[in-house]
Every structure is written in C-alpha cells, then in structure tokens.
Design a protein around this motif. Structure first.
Motif, PDB file in Angstrom:
ATOM      1  N   PRO A  47     -25.627  14.063  10.071  1.00 29.27           N
ATOM      2  CA  PRO A  47     -26.866  13.300   9.912  1.00 29.27           C
ATOM      3  C   PRO A  47     -28.035  13.818  10.751  1.00 29.27           C
ATOM      4  O   PRO A  47     -29.182  13.693  10.343  1.00 29.27           O
ATOM      5  N   TRP A  48     -27.744  14.445  11.903  1.00 32.04           N
ATOM      6  CA  TRP A  48     -28.876  14.891  12.713  1.00 32.04           C
ATOM      7  C   TRP A  48     -28.987  16.410  12.862  1.00 32.04           C
ATOM      8  O   TRP A  48     -30.055  16.933  13.179  1.00 32.04           O
ATOM      9  N   LYS A  49     -27.880  17.155  12.587  1.00 34.20           N
ATOM     10  CA  LYS A  49     -27.941  18.617  12.723  1.00 34.20           C
ATOM     11  C   LYS A  49     -28.200  19.318  11.390  1.00 34.20           C
ATOM     12  O   LYS A  49     -28.770  20.393  11.362  1.00 34.20           O
ATOM     13  N   GLY A  50     -27.726  18.736  10.293  1.00 34.92           N
ATOM     14  CA  GLY A  50     -27.941  19.356   8.988  1.00 34.92           C
ATOM     15  C   GLY A  50     -26.663  19.805   8.319  1.00 34.92           C
ATOM     16  O   GLY A  50     -25.570  19.365   8.678  1.00 34.92           O
ATOM     17  N   GLU A  51     -26.813  20.716   7.365  1.00 34.90           N
ATOM     18  CA  GLU A  51     -25.671  21.191   6.581  1.00 34.90           C
ATOM     19  C   GLU A  51     -24.814  22.136   7.409  1.00 34.90           C
ATOM     20  O   GLU A  51     -25.296  23.097   8.003  1.00 34.90           O
ATOM     21  N   CYS A  52     -23.516  21.864   7.400  1.00 35.93           N
ATOM     22  CA  CYS A  52     -22.548  22.603   8.197  1.00 35.93           C
ATOM     23  C   CYS A  52     -21.812  23.628   7.333  1.00 35.93           C
ATOM     24  O   CYS A  52     -21.548  23.376   6.158  1.00 35.93           O
ATOM     25  N   GLN A  53     -21.492  24.760   7.927  1.00 30.00           N
ATOM     26  CA  GLN A  53     -20.621  25.750   7.295  1.00 30.00           C
ATOM     27  C   GLN A  53     -19.328  25.784   8.088  1.00 30.00           C
ATOM     28  O   GLN A  53     -19.331  26.109   9.273  1.00 30.00           O
ATOM     29  N   TYR A  54     -18.222  25.410   7.442  1.00 27.44           N
ATOM     30  CA  TYR A  54     -16.913  25.499   8.094  1.00 27.44           C
ATOM     31  C   TYR A  54     -16.317  26.880   7.867  1.00 27.44           C
ATOM     32  O   TYR A  54     -16.633  27.565   6.885  1.00 27.44           O
ATOM     33  N   TYR A  55     -15.417  27.263   8.776  1.00 28.71           N
ATOM     34  CA  TYR A  55     -14.702  28.533   8.680  1.00 28.71           C
ATOM     35  C   TYR A  55     -13.228  28.303   8.969  1.00 28.71           C
ATOM     36  O   TYR A  55     -12.874  27.485   9.821  1.00 28.71           O
ATOM     37  N   ASP A  56     -12.380  29.060   8.278  1.00 32.59           N
ATOM     38  CA  ASP A  56     -10.981  29.156   8.662  1.00 32.59           C
ATOM     39  C   ASP A  56     -10.920  30.241   9.737  1.00 32.59           C
ATOM     40  O   ASP A  56     -11.625  31.254   9.649  1.00 32.59           O
ATOM     41  N   VAL A  57     -10.120  30.015  10.758  1.00 34.21           N
ATOM     42  CA  VAL A  57      -9.979  30.980  11.851  1.00 34.21           C
ATOM     43  C   VAL A  57      -8.658  31.706  11.659  1.00 34.21           C
ATOM     44  O   VAL A  57      -7.599  31.087  11.639  1.00 34.21           O
ATOM     45  N   THR A  58      -8.726  33.016  11.502  1.00 35.64           N
ATOM     46  CA  THR A  58      -7.517  33.800  11.262  1.00 35.64           C
ATOM     47  C   THR A  58      -6.925  34.262  12.582  1.00 35.64           C
ATOM     48  O   THR A  58      -7.634  34.502  13.555  1.00 35.64           O
ATOM     49  N   SER A  59      -5.611  34.356  12.590  1.00 32.30           N
ATOM     50  CA  SER A  59      -4.892  34.864  13.760  1.00 32.30           C
ATOM     51  C   SER A  59      -3.637  35.559  13.259  1.00 32.30           C
ATOM     52  O   SER A  59      -3.372  35.567  12.062  1.00 32.30           O
ATOM     53  N   GLU A  61      -0.842  34.477  13.386  1.00 32.78           N
ATOM     54  CA  GLU A  61       0.023  33.433  12.833  1.00 32.78           C
ATOM     55  C   GLU A  61      -0.417  32.974  11.446  1.00 32.78           C
ATOM     56  O   GLU A  61       0.232  32.146  10.832  1.00 32.78           O
ATOM     57  N   GLY A  62      -1.565  33.432  10.978  1.00 31.47           N
ATOM     58  CA  GLY A  62      -2.105  32.979   9.695  1.00 31.47           C
ATOM     59  C   GLY A  62      -3.524  32.485   9.888  1.00 31.47           C
ATOM     60  O   GLY A  62      -4.267  33.018  10.696  1.00 31.47           O
ATOM     61  N   ALA A  63      -3.884  31.433   9.138  1.00 28.26           N
ATOM     62  CA  ALA A  63      -5.239  30.901   9.227  1.00 28.26           C
ATOM     63  C   ALA A  63      -5.201  29.417   9.577  1.00 28.26           C
ATOM     64  O   ALA A  63      -4.372  28.671   9.075  1.00 28.26           O
ATOM     65  N   LEU A  64      -6.108  29.020  10.445  1.00 26.05           N
ATOM     66  CA  LEU A  64      -6.273  27.613  10.789  1.00 26.05           C
ATOM     67  C   LEU A  64      -7.475  27.098  10.009  1.00 26.05           C
ATOM     68  O   LEU A  64      -8.612  27.510  10.256  1.00 26.05           O
ATOM     69  N   LYS A  65      -7.232  26.203   9.076  1.00 23.95           N
ATOM     70  CA  LYS A  65      -8.271  25.730   8.163  1.00 23.95           C
ATOM     71  C   LYS A  65      -9.337  24.912   8.887  1.00 23.95           C
ATOM     72  O   LYS A  65      -9.026  24.009   9.638  1.00 23.95           O
ATOM     73  N   ASP A  66     -10.590  25.276   8.625  1.00 23.04           N
ATOM     74  CA  ASP A  66     -11.760  24.527   9.095  1.00 23.04           C
ATOM     75  C   ASP A  66     -11.777  24.318  10.611  1.00 23.04           C
ATOM     76  O   ASP A  66     -12.217  23.290  11.099  1.00 23.04           O
ATOM     77  N   ARG A  67     -11.327  25.294  11.384  1.00 32.88           N
ATOM     78  CA  ARG A  67     -11.273  25.131  12.835  1.00 32.88           C
ATOM     79  C   ARG A  67     -12.489  25.717  13.552  1.00 32.88           C
ATOM     80  O   ARG A  67     -12.563  25.705  14.774  1.00 32.88           O
ATOM     81  N   ALA A  68     -13.460  26.221  12.784  1.00 32.12           N
ATOM     82  CA  ALA A  68     -14.720  26.683  13.353  1.00 32.12           C
ATOM     83  C   ALA A  68     -15.841  26.221  12.429  1.00 32.12           C
ATOM     84  O   ALA A  68     -15.620  25.988  11.240  1.00 32.12           O
ATOM     85  N   TRP A  69     -17.022  26.057  13.005  1.00 31.58           N
ATOM     86  CA  TRP A  69     -18.155  25.612  12.188  1.00 31.58           C
ATOM     87  C   TRP A  69     -19.459  26.083  12.804  1.00 31.58           C
ATOM     88  O   TRP A  69     -19.529  26.421  13.983  1.00 31.58           O
ATOM     89  N   SER A  70     -20.480  26.092  11.956  1.00 29.26           N
ATOM     90  CA  SER A  70     -21.820  26.421  12.430  1.00 29.26           C
ATOM     91  C   SER A  70     -22.837  25.702  11.546  1.00 29.26           C
ATOM     92  O   SER A  70     -22.488  25.136  10.505  1.00 29.26           O
ATOM     93  N   TYR A  71     -24.059  25.759  11.986  1.00 25.81           N
ATOM     94  CA  TYR A  71     -25.183  25.199  11.231  1.00 25.81           C
ATOM     95  C   TYR A  71     -26.134  26.355  10.958  1.00 25.81           C
ATOM     96  O   TYR A  71     -26.942  26.709  11.819  1.00 25.81           O
ATOM     97  N   PRO A  72     -26.026  26.985   9.770  1.00 25.70           N
ATOM     98  CA  PRO A  72     -26.853  28.160   9.469  1.00 25.70           C
ATOM     99  C   PRO A  72     -28.353  27.878   9.560  1.00 25.70           C
ATOM    100  O   PRO A  72     -29.109  28.716  10.048  1.00 25.70           O
ATOM    101  N   THR A  73     -28.765  26.701   9.102  1.00 30.60           N
ATOM    102  CA  THR A  73     -30.175  26.321   9.169  1.00 30.60           C
ATOM    103  C   THR A  73     -30.278  24.857   9.593  1.00 30.60           C
ATOM    104  O   THR A  73     -30.474  23.972   8.763  1.00 30.60           O
TER     105      THR A  73
END
Length: 100
Positions: A47-59, A61-73
């Motif tokens: 509501p206050w930062k805007g549209e979020c982009q989630y990322y899966d983090v690979t390691s 062991e595989g990938a951890l779903k939606d464990r990183a995020w950013s706000y591109p704009t």
C-alpha cells in the motif's frame, strides 16, 4: 554486510550502501550475485511502497520460492518516506541471513 544462504554469500555491500525498511536490509541490485535470483510471477502491491517483484532464490539445494523481493519503481512518496531511492534494491526472507 553480506546476505548468506547455506554458507554461500549471495549479496555483499557496505552497510552505508544498504537501505533499512521495516526491519529488512535492502541490497543494491549490483551487489547481488548474478544468477541467484529468478523472477517469480507472484503478484503483490504494498500500500505504501508500490508494486513488488518477488524472486526465487537459488542455491545448491534448489530454489526457495519468493524469498527475495524488490520494488523496481516504488511510489515517489515511499522514496520520500524512506529518505533515499531504493528502486530495484533487494531484500531477503529469513532463510537468508544478513550479517556484518
């Protein structure tokens, strides 16, 4: 500071380059190891930062779903509230340890 997953550093930058928002450290995009993040289709708009982009983090062991995020704009009001432009900066969820 370092973001560490399974003993591997996946992002590293000096503390003065990071941005702290709501208890999370946001790393500059250039500090994240290439190939560690895979864009996720999970939608979310803060509501206050805007549209979020989630990322899966690979390691190893595989990938951890939606464990990183950013706000591109992020909303201009969010940049004003935080006091710095955090466009594209990346934060990590609990499985990724942020250490000095």
């Amino acid at each position: 500071m370092k973001a560490v997953l399974d003993g591997t550093v996946i992002a590293e930058a000096s503390k003065d380059e990071l941005v702290s928002i709501e208890g999370n450290w946001y790393f500059p995009p250039s500090s994240v190891v290439e190939g560690v993040l895979v864009e996720s289709p999970t939608p979310y708009t803060c509501p206050w930062k805007g549209e979020c982009q989630y990322y899966d983090v690979t390691s190893g062991e595989g990938a951890l779903k939606d464990r990183a995020w950013s706000y591109p704009t992020p909303y201009p009001t969010a940049i004003e509230r935080v006091g710095t432009d955090f466009s594209g900066y990346v934060a990590f969820w609990k499985e990724v340890q942020v250490v000095d």
